[in-house]
Write an enzyme that holds these catalytic residues in place. Structure first.
Site, PDB file in Angstrom:
ATOM      1  N   SER A   8      66.370  48.441  67.007  1.00  0.00           N
ATOM      2  CA  SER A   8      67.107  50.163  66.255  1.00  0.00           C
ATOM      3  C   SER A   8      66.882  50.343  65.522  1.00  0.00           C
ATOM      4  O   SER A   8      67.263  49.176  64.104  1.00  0.00           O
ATOM      5  CB  SER A   8      68.081  50.577  67.192  1.00  0.00           C
ATOM      6  N   CYS A   9      66.152  51.622  64.929  1.00  0.00           N
ATOM      7  CA  CYS A   9      67.276  52.243  63.210  1.00  0.00           C
ATOM      8  C   CYS A   9      67.357  53.974  63.374  1.00  0.00           C
ATOM      9  O   CYS A   9      67.616  53.794  64.640  1.00  0.00           O
ATOM     10  CB  CYS A   9      65.207  52.527  63.011  1.00  0.00           C
ATOM     11  N   PRO A  10      67.690  54.021  62.065  1.00  0.00           N
ATOM     12  CA  PRO A  10      68.516  55.818  62.206  1.00  0.00           C
ATOM     13  C   PRO A  10      68.074  56.333  63.276  1.00  0.00           C
ATOM     14  O   PRO A  10      68.523  57.324  63.498  1.00  0.00           O
ATOM     15  CB  PRO A  10      68.823  55.066  60.868  1.00  0.00           C
TER      16      PRO A  10
END
Length: 102
Positions: A8-10
């Site tokens: 998961s990334c921003p």
């Protein structure tokens, strides 16, 4: 060996999926079965189930943000790393988690 992972990334777009692909490739090179859940802009995809967790030897959380449902991994030995590590050093990340559960 069976490993579950979450990426998961921003923004939940490119890096989330790049990390997923890197971990899958590294696992294939090592003969390790892996299931990777992505938490991106479209929500959870390929969600890790209770059955997956019950048979998992270890987990990897490769995220630059807090992930939804992190408490699910409490009973499983878990390695946390950045997305950058999962993308650029996926073999090393897998080797570390395998060594930890030996």
């Amino acid at each position: 060996m069976f490993i579950v992972a979450v990426t998961s990334c921003p923004t939940g777009i490119a890096h989330t999926y790049m990390a997923r692909e890197s971990l899958i490739k590294a696992a294939a090179q090592r003969g390790i079965e892996i299931k990777v859940e992505t938490q991106g802009s479209t929500g959870r995809e390929n969600e890790i189930t209770a059955q997956d967790l019950a048979r998992a030897d270890a987990a990897i959380i490769a995220a630059d943000v807090s992930i939804a449902g992190a408490e699910r991994f409490d009973p499983v030995p878990t390695l946390e790393c950045s997305l950058s590590e999962a993308i650029k050093k996926s073999v090393k990340v897998l080797d570390e988690v395998v060594e930890a559960v030996k």
